[in-house]
Design a protein around this motif. Sequence first.
Motif, PDB file in Angstrom:
ATOM      1  N   PHE A 161       1.121  -1.254   0.089  1.00 49.08           N
ATOM      2  CA  PHE A 161      -0.281  -0.109   0.095  1.00 49.08           C
ATOM      3  C   PHE A 161       0.591   1.416   0.019  1.00 49.08           C
ATOM      4  O   PHE A 161       0.451   2.135  -0.739  1.00 49.08           O
ATOM      5  N   ILE A 162       1.834   1.232   0.955  1.00 44.65           N
ATOM      6  CA  ILE A 162       2.852   2.508   0.858  1.00 44.65           C
ATOM      7  C   ILE A 162       3.462   2.772  -0.352  1.00 44.65           C
ATOM      8  O   ILE A 162       3.589   3.831  -0.873  1.00 44.65           O
ATOM      9  N   MET A 163       4.102   1.517  -1.007  1.00 44.04           N
ATOM     10  CA  MET A 163       4.541   1.674  -2.429  1.00 44.04           C
ATOM     11  C   MET A 163       3.473   2.515  -3.581  1.00 44.04           C
ATOM     12  O   MET A 163       4.071   3.506  -4.189  1.00 44.04           O
ATOM     13  N   PHE A 164       2.403   1.712  -3.550  1.00 46.27           N
ATOM     14  CA  PHE A 164       1.414   2.194  -4.510  1.00 46.27           C
ATOM     15  C   PHE A 164       0.915   3.570  -4.251  1.00 46.27           C
ATOM     16  O   PHE A 164       0.969   4.171  -5.254  1.00 46.27           O
ATOM     17  N   PHE A 165       0.638   3.733  -2.913  1.00 44.20           N
ATOM     18  CA  PHE A 165       0.153   5.321  -2.614  1.00 44.20           C
ATOM     19  C   PHE A 165       1.410   6.179  -3.042  1.00 44.20           C
ATOM     20  O   PHE A 165       1.178   7.338  -3.384  1.00 44.20           O
ATOM     21  N   SER A 166       2.661   5.887  -2.566  1.00 42.45           N
ATOM     22  CA  SER A 166       3.581   6.678  -2.825  1.00 42.45           C
ATOM     23  C   SER A 166       4.028   7.086  -4.561  1.00 42.45           C
ATOM     24  O   SER A 166       4.158   8.187  -4.823  1.00 42.45           O
ATOM     25  N   PHE A 167       3.569   6.045  -5.323  1.00 38.41           N
ATOM     26  CA  PHE A 167       3.943   6.095  -6.685  1.00 38.41           C
ATOM     27  C   PHE A 167       2.734   7.019  -7.109  1.00 38.41           C
ATOM     28  O   PHE A 167       2.885   7.900  -7.970  1.00 38.41           O
ATOM     29  N   TYR A 168       1.708   6.857  -6.758  1.00 36.35           N
ATOM     30  CA  TYR A 168       0.383   7.486  -6.989  1.00 36.35           C
ATOM     31  C   TYR A 168       0.535   9.082  -6.543  1.00 36.35           C
ATOM     32  O   TYR A 168       0.497   9.947  -7.541  1.00 36.35           O
ATOM     33  N   ARG A 169       0.981   9.490  -5.557  1.00 42.32           N
ATOM     34  CA  ARG A 169       1.183  10.803  -5.120  1.00 42.32           C
ATOM     35  C   ARG A 169       2.645  11.288  -5.787  1.00 42.32           C
ATOM     36  O   ARG A 169       2.370  12.474  -6.136  1.00 42.32           O
ATOM     37  N   ILE A 170       3.416  10.680  -6.355  1.00 40.41           N
ATOM     38  CA  ILE A 170       4.520  11.188  -6.986  1.00 40.41           C
ATOM     39  C   ILE A 170       4.146  11.224  -8.467  1.00 40.41           C
ATOM     40  O   ILE A 170       4.342  12.457  -9.234  1.00 40.41           O
ATOM     41  N   ILE A 171       3.563  10.471  -9.039  1.00 38.30           N
ATOM     42  CA  ILE A 171       2.857  10.836 -10.386  1.00 38.30           C
ATOM     43  C   ILE A 171       1.970  12.013 -10.255  1.00 38.30           C
ATOM     44  O   ILE A 171       2.231  13.159 -11.497  1.00 38.30           O
ATOM     45  N   ILE A 172       1.168  12.320  -9.488  1.00 38.56           N
ATOM     46  CA  ILE A 172       0.240  13.416  -9.241  1.00 38.56           C
ATOM     47  C   ILE A 172       1.328  14.841  -9.217  1.00 38.56           C
ATOM     48  O   ILE A 172       1.009  15.885  -9.810  1.00 38.56           O
ATOM     49  N   ALA A 173       2.173  14.493  -8.147  1.00 40.49           N
ATOM     50  CA  ALA A 173       3.155  15.604  -7.963  1.00 40.49           C
ATOM     51  C   ALA A 173       3.820  16.218  -9.054  1.00 40.49           C
ATOM     52  O   ALA A 173       3.968  17.317  -9.261  1.00 40.49           O
ATOM     53  N   LYS A 174       4.257  15.269  -9.999  1.00 39.80           N
ATOM     54  CA  LYS A 174       4.777  15.573 -11.460  1.00 39.80           C
ATOM     55  C   LYS A 174       4.218  16.382 -12.041  1.00 39.80           C
ATOM     56  O   LYS A 174       4.668  17.457 -12.731  1.00 39.80           O
ATOM     57  N   LYS A 175       2.793  16.539 -12.189  1.00 43.74           N
ATOM     58  CA  LYS A 175       2.026  17.239 -13.077  1.00 43.74           C
ATOM     59  C   LYS A 175       1.982  18.764 -12.230  1.00 43.74           C
ATOM     60  O   LYS A 175       2.106  19.736 -12.887  1.00 43.74           O
ATOM     61  N   ASP A 176       2.166  18.802 -10.943  1.00 42.47           N
ATOM     62  CA  ASP A 176       2.449  19.935 -10.139  1.00 42.47           C
ATOM     63  C   ASP A 176       3.427  21.081 -10.476  1.00 42.47           C
ATOM     64  O   ASP A 176       3.391  21.948 -11.079  1.00 42.47           O
ATOM     65  N   SER A 177       4.525  20.391  -9.887  1.00 41.62           N
ATOM     66  CA  SER A 177       5.628  21.210 -10.059  1.00 41.62           C
ATOM     67  C   SER A 177       7.076  20.488  -9.769  1.00 41.62           C
ATOM     68  O   SER A 177       6.586  19.142  -9.169  1.00 41.62           O
ATOM     69  N   PHE A 178       8.200  20.663 -10.070  1.00 37.56           N
ATOM     70  CA  PHE A 178       9.266  19.680 -10.069  1.00 37.56           C
ATOM     71  C   PHE A 178       9.415  20.058  -8.581  1.00 37.56           C
ATOM     72  O   PHE A 178      10.110  18.881  -7.941  1.00 37.56           O
ATOM     73  N   ILE A 179       9.434  21.020  -7.698  1.00 40.25           N
ATOM     74  CA  ILE A 179       9.630  21.034  -6.205  1.00 40.25           C
ATOM     75  C   ILE A 179       8.986  20.026  -5.437  1.00 40.25           C
ATOM     76  O   ILE A 179       9.586  19.352  -4.693  1.00 40.25           O
ATOM     77  N   ARG A 180       7.660  20.022  -5.875  1.00 41.43           N
ATOM     78  CA  ARG A 180       6.876  19.316  -5.301  1.00 41.43           C
ATOM     79  C   ARG A 180       7.142  17.751  -5.392  1.00 41.43           C
ATOM     80  O   ARG A 180       7.361  16.911  -4.401  1.00 41.43           O
ATOM     81  N   PHE A 181       7.366  17.403  -6.388  1.00 41.72           N
ATOM     82  CA  PHE A 181       7.819  16.201  -7.012  1.00 41.72           C
ATOM     83  C   PHE A 181       9.113  15.732  -6.230  1.00 41.72           C
ATOM     84  O   PHE A 181       9.248  14.489  -5.906  1.00 41.72           O
ATOM     85  N   PHE A 182      10.087  16.565  -6.181  1.00 39.73           N
ATOM     86  CA  PHE A 182      11.399  16.434  -5.502  1.00 39.73           C
ATOM     87  C   PHE A 182      11.107  15.986  -4.045  1.00 39.73           C
ATOM     88  O   PHE A 182      11.634  14.946  -3.473  1.00 39.73           O
ATOM     89  N   LYS A 183      10.217  16.821  -3.442  1.00 41.00           N
ATOM     90  CA  LYS A 183       9.946  16.503  -1.797  1.00 41.00           C
ATOM     91  C   LYS A 183       9.474  15.171  -1.631  1.00 41.00           C
ATOM     92  O   LYS A 183       9.515  14.373  -0.662  1.00 41.00           O
ATOM     93  N   LEU A 184       8.311  14.918  -2.487  1.00 42.30           N
ATOM     94  CA  LEU A 184       7.813  13.655  -2.540  1.00 42.30           C
ATOM     95  C   LEU A 184       8.597  12.291  -2.727  1.00 42.30           C
ATOM     96  O   LEU A 184       8.481  11.332  -2.028  1.00 42.30           O
ATOM     97  N   MET A 185       9.517  12.803  -3.695  1.00 44.99           N
ATOM     98  CA  MET A 185      10.487  11.452  -3.695  1.00 44.99           C
ATOM     99  C   MET A 185      11.305  11.282  -2.618  1.00 44.99           C
ATOM    100  O   MET A 185      11.620  10.210  -2.077  1.00 44.99           O
ATOM    101  N   ILE A 186      11.641  12.446  -1.967  1.00 43.85           N
ATOM    102  CA  ILE A 186      12.549  12.306  -0.574  1.00 43.85           C
ATOM    103  C   ILE A 186      11.879  11.626   0.557  1.00 43.85           C
ATOM    104  O   ILE A 186      12.023  10.637   0.965  1.00 43.85           O
ATOM    105  N   CYS A 187      10.305  11.980   0.546  1.00 42.64           N
ATOM    106  CA  CYS A 187       9.618  11.343   1.479  1.00 42.64           C
ATOM    107  C   CYS A 187       9.418   9.678   0.986  1.00 42.64           C
ATOM    108  O   CYS A 187       9.392   8.923   2.060  1.00 42.64           O
ATOM    109  N   PHE A 188       9.209   9.420  -0.193  1.00 41.36           N
ATOM    110  CA  PHE A 188       9.171   7.915  -0.577  1.00 41.36           C
ATOM    111  C   PHE A 188      10.375   7.329   0.146  1.00 41.36           C
ATOM    112  O   PHE A 188      10.631   6.038   0.434  1.00 41.36           O
ATOM    113  N   PHE A 189      11.624   7.730  -0.451  1.00 45.47           N
ATOM    114  CA  PHE A 189      12.880   7.076  -0.020  1.00 45.47           C
ATOM    115  C   PHE A 189      13.146   7.061   1.455  1.00 45.47           C
ATOM    116  O   PHE A 189      13.764   6.185   1.949  1.00 45.47           O
ATOM    117  N   ILE A 190      12.775   8.091   2.073  1.00 41.64           N
ATOM    118  CA  ILE A 190      12.789   8.100   3.748  1.00 41.64           C
ATOM    119  C   ILE A 190      12.151   6.929   4.129  1.00 41.64           C
ATOM    120  O   ILE A 190      12.256   6.207   5.114  1.00 41.64           O
TER     121      ILE A 190
END
Length: 190
Positions: A161-190
Amino acid sequence: MTQFYYWKGYLAENIRKGIIPYWNPYLFSGTPFLAHPAVAFFYPFTILFILFPLNISFSYIYLLHLIIAGIGLYKLSGIYSDKISSTVSSLVFIFSGYFSARIYAGHIDLYTTAVWIPWIIYFTVSIYNRPGKRKYLGFIVVLSLLILAGYSAYILFSSLFIMFFSFYRIIIAKKDSFIRFFKLMICFFI
């Protein structure tokens, strides 16, 4: 109950004598006891089996974990709804057929592990909504309790669940902005 009642009794009896029960001599020609995940030796609430008689310990475990599950789902649904809806969803969750069947059947490992799933989802959603040190710490504590509770399949389900939810949030964030996408990638890897 025919399995867990005797396991918890064997565990409590040995700990009271000052013996760490690495081995269960009563099953087959002996089997590892402490290493079995369902024994949940390192799970903090297992101390109740050592402090109280078994019948009272099981009652406390069931009640305490119903409260934990209810609060967890209340907090999770509180992210998206009002207090009344959160309360109703929490009550429906803790009095659902799943928990009733686990209590009746004596599946204490499934029961004590399942109550942490709403907390895992709550902290995962909270971290992606607004990251913070307390949320990361809460997530780590709850994930540790989920692992120590003893039912390995729920650890796998929660991780997926955590993995799929993280991928979902990262895909959505990619549409918003690069900074948000980068922050979510950091959250996922932590």
